[in-house]
Design a protein around this motif. Structure first.
Motif, PDB file in Angstrom:
ATOM      1  N   ARG A 150      -9.449   0.141 -46.913  1.00 15.68           N
ATOM      2  CA  ARG A 150      -9.859   1.233 -46.309  1.00 15.68           C
ATOM      3  C   ARG A 150     -10.435   1.012 -44.817  1.00 15.68           C
ATOM      4  O   ARG A 150     -10.038   1.585 -43.813  1.00 15.68           O
ATOM      5  CB  ARG A 150     -11.145   2.114 -46.955  1.00 15.68           C
ATOM      6  N   ILE A 151     -11.362  -0.228 -44.827  1.00 21.54           N
ATOM      7  CA  ILE A 151     -12.307  -0.602 -43.582  1.00 21.54           C
ATOM      8  C   ILE A 151     -11.227  -1.046 -42.679  1.00 21.54           C
ATOM      9  O   ILE A 151     -11.091  -0.729 -41.303  1.00 21.54           O
ATOM     10  CB  ILE A 151     -13.136  -1.613 -43.853  1.00 21.54           C
ATOM     11  N   MET A 152     -10.545  -2.159 -42.954  1.00 21.69           N
ATOM     12  CA  MET A 152      -9.379  -2.712 -42.223  1.00 21.69           C
ATOM     13  C   MET A 152      -8.293  -1.680 -41.561  1.00 21.69           C
ATOM     14  O   MET A 152      -8.026  -1.559 -40.260  1.00 21.69           O
ATOM     15  CB  MET A 152      -8.642  -3.788 -42.788  1.00 21.69           C
ATOM     16  N   ASN A 153      -7.988  -0.908 -42.478  1.00 24.66           N
ATOM     17  CA  ASN A 153      -6.854   0.298 -42.043  1.00 24.66           C
ATOM     18  C   ASN A 153      -7.699   1.055 -40.921  1.00 24.66           C
ATOM     19  O   ASN A 153      -6.860   1.665 -40.204  1.00 24.66           O
ATOM     20  CB  ASN A 153      -6.352   1.018 -43.068  1.00 24.66           C
ATOM     21  N   SER A 154      -8.819   1.488 -41.241  1.00 31.20           N
ATOM     22  CA  SER A 154      -9.563   2.437 -40.382  1.00 31.20           C
ATOM     23  C   SER A 154      -9.926   1.687 -39.062  1.00 31.20           C
ATOM     24  O   SER A 154      -9.644   2.456 -37.733  1.00 31.20           O
ATOM     25  CB  SER A 154     -10.858   2.425 -40.826  1.00 31.20           C
ATOM     26  N   ILE A 155      -9.793   0.490 -39.032  1.00 33.43           N
ATOM     27  CA  ILE A 155     -10.347  -0.153 -37.663  1.00 33.43           C
ATOM     28  C   ILE A 155      -8.860  -0.151 -36.869  1.00 33.43           C
ATOM     29  O   ILE A 155      -8.715   0.239 -35.770  1.00 33.43           O
ATOM     30  CB  ILE A 155     -10.495  -1.500 -37.780  1.00 33.43           C
ATOM     31  N   LEU A 156      -7.785  -0.350 -37.542  1.00 36.94           N
ATOM     32  CA  LEU A 156      -6.495  -0.254 -36.814  1.00 36.94           C
ATOM     33  C   LEU A 156      -6.103   1.006 -36.451  1.00 36.94           C
ATOM     34  O   LEU A 156      -5.445   1.394 -35.227  1.00 36.94           O
ATOM     35  CB  LEU A 156      -5.219  -0.854 -37.482  1.00 36.94           C
ATOM     36  N   PRO A 203     -15.470   1.025 -31.407  1.00 37.79           N
ATOM     37  CA  PRO A 203     -15.205  -0.381 -32.169  1.00 37.79           C
ATOM     38  C   PRO A 203     -14.991  -1.531 -31.112  1.00 37.79           C
ATOM     39  O   PRO A 203     -14.355  -1.172 -30.085  1.00 37.79           O
ATOM     40  CB  PRO A 203     -13.972  -0.258 -32.716  1.00 37.79           C
ATOM     41  N   THR A 204     -15.474  -2.493 -31.050  1.00 32.13           N
ATOM     42  CA  THR A 204     -15.379  -3.715 -30.329  1.00 32.13           C
ATOM     43  C   THR A 204     -14.720  -5.087 -30.894  1.00 32.13           C
ATOM     44  O   THR A 204     -13.460  -5.425 -30.370  1.00 32.13           O
ATOM     45  CB  THR A 204     -16.830  -4.270 -29.965  1.00 32.13           C
ATOM     46  N   THR A 205     -15.146  -5.485 -31.921  1.00 32.75           N
ATOM     47  CA  THR A 205     -14.489  -6.746 -32.736  1.00 32.75           C
ATOM     48  C   THR A 205     -14.464  -6.423 -34.117  1.00 32.75           C
ATOM     49  O   THR A 205     -15.601  -5.976 -34.608  1.00 32.75           O
ATOM     50  CB  THR A 205     -15.407  -7.934 -32.278  1.00 32.75           C
ATOM     51  N   SER A 206     -13.585  -6.882 -34.846  1.00 29.60           N
ATOM     52  CA  SER A 206     -13.572  -7.192 -36.337  1.00 29.60           C
ATOM     53  C   SER A 206     -12.542  -8.198 -36.685  1.00 29.60           C
ATOM     54  O   SER A 206     -11.462  -8.036 -36.110  1.00 29.60           O
ATOM     55  CB  SER A 206     -12.987  -5.836 -37.073  1.00 29.60           C
ATOM     56  N   SER A 207     -12.984  -9.143 -37.540  1.00 29.90           N
ATOM     57  CA  SER A 207     -12.039 -10.083 -37.715  1.00 29.90           C
ATOM     58  C   SER A 207     -12.425 -10.817 -39.080  1.00 29.90           C
ATOM     59  O   SER A 207     -13.523 -11.112 -39.356  1.00 29.90           O
ATOM     60  CB  SER A 207     -12.122 -11.400 -36.872  1.00 29.90           C
ATOM     61  N   LYS A 208     -11.351 -10.882 -40.025  1.00 29.54           N
ATOM     62  CA  LYS A 208     -11.643 -11.391 -41.227  1.00 29.54           C
ATOM     63  C   LYS A 208     -11.336 -13.033 -41.215  1.00 29.54           C
ATOM     64  O   LYS A 208     -10.464 -13.581 -41.190  1.00 29.54           O
ATOM     65  CB  LYS A 208     -10.772 -10.979 -42.405  1.00 29.54           C
ATOM     66  N   ALA A 220     -14.462  -9.376 -50.666  1.00 27.89           N
ATOM     67  CA  ALA A 220     -14.221  -9.203 -49.234  1.00 27.89           C
ATOM     68  C   ALA A 220     -15.067  -8.469 -48.714  1.00 27.89           C
ATOM     69  O   ALA A 220     -15.364  -7.281 -48.853  1.00 27.89           O
ATOM     70  CB  ALA A 220     -12.757  -8.897 -49.209  1.00 27.89           C
ATOM     71  N   GLU A 221     -15.479  -8.953 -47.680  1.00 35.15           N
ATOM     72  CA  GLU A 221     -16.627  -8.156 -46.860  1.00 35.15           C
ATOM     73  C   GLU A 221     -15.778  -8.402 -45.227  1.00 35.15           C
ATOM     74  O   GLU A 221     -15.491  -9.386 -44.883  1.00 35.15           O
ATOM     75  CB  GLU A 221     -18.140  -8.784 -46.477  1.00 35.15           C
ATOM     76  N   ILE A 222     -15.790  -7.071 -44.561  1.00 36.19           N
ATOM     77  CA  ILE A 222     -15.291  -6.792 -43.177  1.00 36.19           C
ATOM     78  C   ILE A 222     -16.414  -6.683 -42.270  1.00 36.19           C
ATOM     79  O   ILE A 222     -17.155  -5.646 -42.087  1.00 36.19           O
ATOM     80  CB  ILE A 222     -14.308  -5.785 -43.165  1.00 36.19           C
ATOM     81  N   PRO A 223     -16.498  -7.704 -41.351  1.00 38.74           N
ATOM     82  CA  PRO A 223     -17.836  -7.679 -40.109  1.00 38.74           C
ATOM     83  C   PRO A 223     -17.067  -6.712 -39.087  1.00 38.74           C
ATOM     84  O   PRO A 223     -15.821  -6.992 -38.731  1.00 38.74           O
ATOM     85  CB  PRO A 223     -17.950  -9.105 -39.735  1.00 38.74           C
ATOM     86  N   VAL A 224     -17.636  -5.832 -38.713  1.00 36.94           N
ATOM     87  CA  VAL A 224     -17.210  -4.988 -37.662  1.00 36.94           C
ATOM     88  C   VAL A 224     -18.219  -5.030 -36.350  1.00 36.94           C
ATOM     89  O   VAL A 224     -19.770  -4.587 -36.780  1.00 36.94           O
ATOM     90  CB  VAL A 224     -16.970  -3.517 -37.904  1.00 36.94           C
TER      91      VAL A 224
END
Length: 234
Positions: A150-156, A203-208, A220-224
């Motif tokens: 959910r989180i990664m798809n939301s960021i894209l 949003p500025t940055t997000s990377s796994k 898995a945790e996604i920093p945003v």
């Protein structure tokens, strides 16, 4: 031997006895006064010294502790995060808003309170700091990722709202989002929220960066990272 009445002076004898008695009484009184003074000095000294509880006597500290304990505490774990589209824009369709549960996926966050900027001005040999602005640092949120990413798809999807298909930039009102971060009471829960702040963000940055074959049991945790678009009118 006969008793010579001519040498007997009753007045002198009485006077001598009276003087001796007065001297004895004065000596005794002075001794009692000295003992009383010594006792008072000892009591005063003990009263000044016997305050081992952080500068308080035991009774004073108990009262102080009760008052401090009565203030209560806020716990780091008692925080909440809420997401809200800006004026009903397209961010409402992000997976982030599917069920209203995304705020519970935030495992860690910062909460900016104040960041003031000053200019140093010299006045003779002295220095005066003059306020020239108030800014907001970035928000740093860590999300627990769901099985459907959910989180990664939301960021894209959010990125697509920021940039038009032809590569031009979209106005911020189309992709801005509100994030509210606050703390709640340990005793009364979400019924009592003593402090919160609402931020208009993008949003500025997000990377796994920590994917690894050894992490077979790690969630898995996604920093945003979010930039605050403006720090006024909110």
């Amino acid at each position: 031997m006969s008793f010579n009445l001519t040498n007997f002076n009753e007045v002198n004898l009485v006077g001598e006895a009276r003087s001796k008695l007065q001297g004895f009484m004065d000596s005794g009184r002075d001794k009692l006064v000295d003992m009383a003074k010594a006792k008072m000095n000892s009591i005063t000294s003990q009263a000044m010294q016997n305050k081992p509880w952080f500068g308080y006597s035991a009774a004073e500290f108990q009262q102080q502790f009760s008052e401090i304990y009565g203030l209560g505490q806020l716990l780091n774990a008692n925080y909440y995060v809420e997401f809200e589209p800006y004026e009903g824009n397209a961010t409402a369709h992000l997976p982030l808003f599917v069920d209203g549960l995304s705020g519970f996926l935030v495992s860690q966050t910062n909460l900016p309170i104040l960041q003031a900027e000053y200019d140093a001005v010299k006045v003779g040999t002295m220095q005066v700091n003059s306020l020239n602005g108030v800014s907001e640092p970035e928000l740093q949120l860590n999300f627990i990722e769901t099985a459907d990413a959910r989180i990664m798809n939301s960021i894209l999807d959010w990125r697509d709202l920021m940039i038009s298909p032809d590569g031009t930039q979209v106005e911020p009102s189309k992709y801005a989002m509100y994030i509210t971060i606050g703390v709640f009471s340990r005793d009364f829960g979400l019924q009592y929220k003593p402090f919160s702040r609402r931020f208009l963000v993008g949003p500025t940055t997000s990377s796994k960066d920590d994917l690894a074959g050894t992490g077979v049991s790690e969630v898995a945790e996604i920093p945003v990272t979010f930039s605050i678009l403006r720090n006024f009118m909110e």
